[in-house]
Write an enzyme that holds these catalytic residues in place. Structure first.
Site, PDB file in Angstrom:
ATOM      1  N   MET A  12      -6.815   9.315  -3.130  1.00  0.00           N
ATOM      2  CA  MET A  12      -6.488  10.743  -3.104  1.00  0.00           C
ATOM      3  C   MET A  12      -5.000  10.917  -2.866  1.00  0.00           C
ATOM      4  O   MET A  12      -4.431  10.288  -1.970  1.00  0.00           O
ATOM      5  CB  MET A  12      -7.273  11.455  -1.997  1.00  0.00           C
ATOM      6  CG  MET A  12      -8.762  11.547  -2.242  1.00  0.00           C
ATOM      7  SD  MET A  12      -9.611  12.357  -0.873  1.00  0.00           S
ATOM      8  CE  MET A  12      -9.698  10.994   0.299  1.00  0.00           C
ATOM      9  N   VAL A  13      -4.385  11.759  -3.657  1.00  0.00           N
ATOM     10  CA  VAL A  13      -2.956  12.009  -3.532  1.00  0.00           C
ATOM     11  C   VAL A  13      -2.655  12.552  -2.141  1.00  0.00           C
ATOM     12  O   VAL A  13      -3.304  13.481  -1.660  1.00  0.00           O
ATOM     13  CB  VAL A  13      -2.488  13.007  -4.615  1.00  0.00           C
ATOM     14  CG1 VAL A  13      -1.025  13.366  -4.408  1.00  0.00           C
ATOM     15  CG2 VAL A  13      -2.703  12.415  -5.997  1.00  0.00           C
ATOM     16  N   GLN A  42      -4.400   1.409  -6.269  1.00  0.00           N
ATOM     17  CA  GLN A  42      -4.615   2.144  -7.517  1.00  0.00           C
ATOM     18  C   GLN A  42      -3.284   2.443  -8.196  1.00  0.00           C
ATOM     19  O   GLN A  42      -2.340   2.909  -7.564  1.00  0.00           O
ATOM     20  CB  GLN A  42      -5.371   3.453  -7.313  1.00  0.00           C
ATOM     21  CG  GLN A  42      -5.780   4.026  -8.674  1.00  0.00           C
ATOM     22  CD  GLN A  42      -6.404   5.398  -8.621  1.00  0.00           C
ATOM     23  OE1 GLN A  42      -5.773   6.355  -8.218  1.00  0.00           O
ATOM     24  NE2 GLN A  42      -7.662   5.483  -9.044  1.00  0.00           N
ATOM     25  N   CYS A  62      -7.290  10.932 -13.977  1.00  0.00           N
ATOM     26  CA  CYS A  62      -6.510  12.031 -13.414  1.00  0.00           C
ATOM     27  C   CYS A  62      -6.194  13.061 -14.497  1.00  0.00           C
ATOM     28  O   CYS A  62      -5.596  12.726 -15.524  1.00  0.00           O
ATOM     29  CB  CYS A  62      -5.219  11.507 -12.803  1.00  0.00           C
ATOM     30  SG  CYS A  62      -4.206  12.817 -12.077  1.00  0.00           S
ATOM     31  N   ALA A  72     -14.527  11.204  -1.704  1.00  0.00           N
ATOM     32  CA  ALA A  72     -13.181  11.766  -1.686  1.00  0.00           C
ATOM     33  C   ALA A  72     -13.091  12.921  -0.695  1.00  0.00           C
ATOM     34  O   ALA A  72     -12.766  12.733   0.467  1.00  0.00           O
ATOM     35  CB  ALA A  72     -12.775  12.209  -3.094  1.00  0.00           C
ATOM     36  N   ARG A  73     -13.422  14.138  -1.133  1.00  0.00           N
ATOM     37  CA  ARG A  73     -13.171  15.312  -0.299  1.00  0.00           C
ATOM     38  C   ARG A  73     -13.967  15.311   1.007  1.00  0.00           C
ATOM     39  O   ARG A  73     -13.450  15.739   2.050  1.00  0.00           O
ATOM     40  CB  ARG A  73     -13.441  16.584  -1.107  1.00  0.00           C
ATOM     41  CG  ARG A  73     -12.329  16.886  -2.108  1.00  0.00           C
ATOM     42  CD  ARG A  73     -12.722  17.982  -3.081  1.00  0.00           C
ATOM     43  NE  ARG A  73     -13.924  17.618  -3.793  1.00  0.00           N
ATOM     44  CZ  ARG A  73     -14.963  18.435  -3.990  1.00  0.00           C
ATOM     45  NH1 ARG A  73     -14.926  19.661  -3.516  1.00  0.00           N
ATOM     46  NH2 ARG A  73     -16.016  18.035  -4.661  1.00  0.00           N
TER      47      ARG A  73
END
Length: 433
Positions: A19-20, A87, A116, A242-243
């Site tokens: 995740m950015v 990544q 992405c 992720a979130r």
């Protein structure tokens, strides 16, 4: 340089997604502590990595990849070495191979981001742009599989048609990669759109390599047991979160979610320990707070302009070494350098810390190298008139009990007077060399 011999297994794993701005070292280490098996770094572009120099950071015990402007692009450490997947964003096979070779001895695996949908990534021919160019996908992955010793994976989104998606993953499988992560949404779809579990399941049934299911946070994953439910719904080998992990990393705990305040304090410990930039720390904490950002505490966090501001609102156990490192960072000084010796006669340790070309040490000898370094840091901080934080490292070790003006900081008078009321019988003697 020793090559990591541990080979990652991608079956029956819980994985922190790339995740950015989230996938920095403190969050990855926290996720591992809380039960994640594998952690992915945030996407890093091959060109940027190739401009970096690899630096062994003896102060933090990390490996840093540092850009020409001195910005740290990627930081890792021994603790995560067998678990972290690097990544990469790339549009060129040879460049990807050069970047992968540059980092492969410091990580457990390499992943190529092929999902992405952001404009920057697509314009550069990376991310989801690769989904329409299977020849380039095959070239990149085949080159990496043949060229490095670590397992290679890729992360994709699903295509408009099931047939095209299956054709693509079968072609990817033939490159010899170790696993494939599937974000179960199309390029144009966003988190509010339902995840296509049926498509992930069809992929898992069509290929033999492990399939890692991703995209279930909105519809499925609210606690640890939901991870398994999502895995079964997709027939995947593993699940990438992720979130849900961004909101509360304790989603990986089999015993259940921890209170958010406790998780945030643990995150701050790592952020301080590894000199994480306060902007990144603040961003991650804001993501955890979510709907609480409008609370008084959330507003204070949002207004924080330094790591110290954050510590005051979210007190964690701050050691003298952390305080000294933060002060040097704030003053734009080189990081403290510790030189520790062991006395042969009794095995005790003494450390000297160098800050701004000045050396500081304690007159006491300690049972461990770690304690000796903390003692040297305390001497330095007190000599400079700075707060020393709180050091509490177990029985028979230094235990500093102080009155506080605010969480994480010494009362000014106590800082001047040295050890406060309630301190142990062992006294540190300040000594600037």
């Amino acid at each position: 340089m020793t090559v990591n011999s541990v080979k990652l297994c991608y079956r029956n794993k819980t994985i922190l997604a790339p995740m950015v701005r989230i996938g920095s070292l403190p969050m990855r280490l926290l996720a591992l502590d809380l039960g994640a098996d594998i952690v992915y770094s945030e996407e890093l572009i091959d060109i940027k990595m190739l401009q970096c120099k690899r630096v062994v950071n003896e102060v933090l015990n990390t490996i840093d990849f540092v850009a020409p402007n001195e910005r740290i692009i990627f930081r890792t450490c021994e603790r995560e070495r067998d678990h972290v997947v690097f990544q990469m964003g790339t549009a060129d096979a040879e460049r990807a191979l050069a970047a992968a070779k540059f980092v492969e001895n410091d990580v457990a695996g390499i992943d190529i981001n092929m999902g992405c949908p952001k404009k920057f990534s697509i314009q550069g021919g990376m991310g989801a742009a690769l989904l329409s160019n299977p020849d380039k996908i095959e070239m990149i992955l085949s080159t990496l599989v043949k060229g490095i010793c670590k397992p290679v994976t890729c992360k994709i989104r699903i295509l408009p048609s099931l047939k095209d998606t299956l054709d693509l993953v079968k072609r990817i499988e033939k490159t010899g990669i170790a696993a494939i992560a599937i974000h179960g949404r199309k390029e144009e779809e966003r988190p509010q759109h339902p995840v296509h579990c049926d498509v992930i399941k069809a992929i898992a049934e069509a290929i033999s390599i492990p399939v890692i299911a991703n995209g279930g946070s909105h519809d499925y994953i609210k606690e640890y047991s939901d991870i398994e439910a999502f895995r079964q719904a997709t027939a995947a080998s593993s699940v990438m979160v992720a979130r849900a992990a961004m909101w509360n990393p304790s989603i990986f705990r089999k015993e259940g979610l921890q209170p958010l305040e406790k998780v945030m304090k643990e995150y701050i410990k790592y952020a301080v320990r590894f000199d994480n930039h306060y902007i990144n720390t603040k961003y991650c904490l804001c993501q955890m707070l979510r709907e609480q950002l409008e609370s008084p505490l959330g507003k204070k966090l949002h207004a924080a302009q330094s790591s110290q501001n954050i510590w005051r609102e979210y007190p964690a156990q701050i050691t003298p070494k952390m305080c000294l490192l933060e002060w040097c960072h704030k003053e734009k000084l080189p990081q403290p350098v510790y030189e520790t010796v062991q006395r042969p006669s009794n095995g005790l340790f003494c450390s000297v810390v160098t800050v701004a070309e000045q050396k500081y040490k304690s007159s006491m000898w300690d049972k461990s190298k770690k304690l000796a370094e903390q003692a040297a840091a305390i001497v330095c901080l007190r000599t400079l008139g700075l707060p020393t934080g709180e050091l509490s490292e177990g029985k028979d070790q230094y235990l500093q009990k102080r009155k506080w003006e605010g969480p994480g900081f010494l009362n000014g008078r106590e800082a001047e007077n040295g050890l406060s009321e309630g301190a142990p019988h062992k006294r540190l003697h300040a000594r600037s060399l």
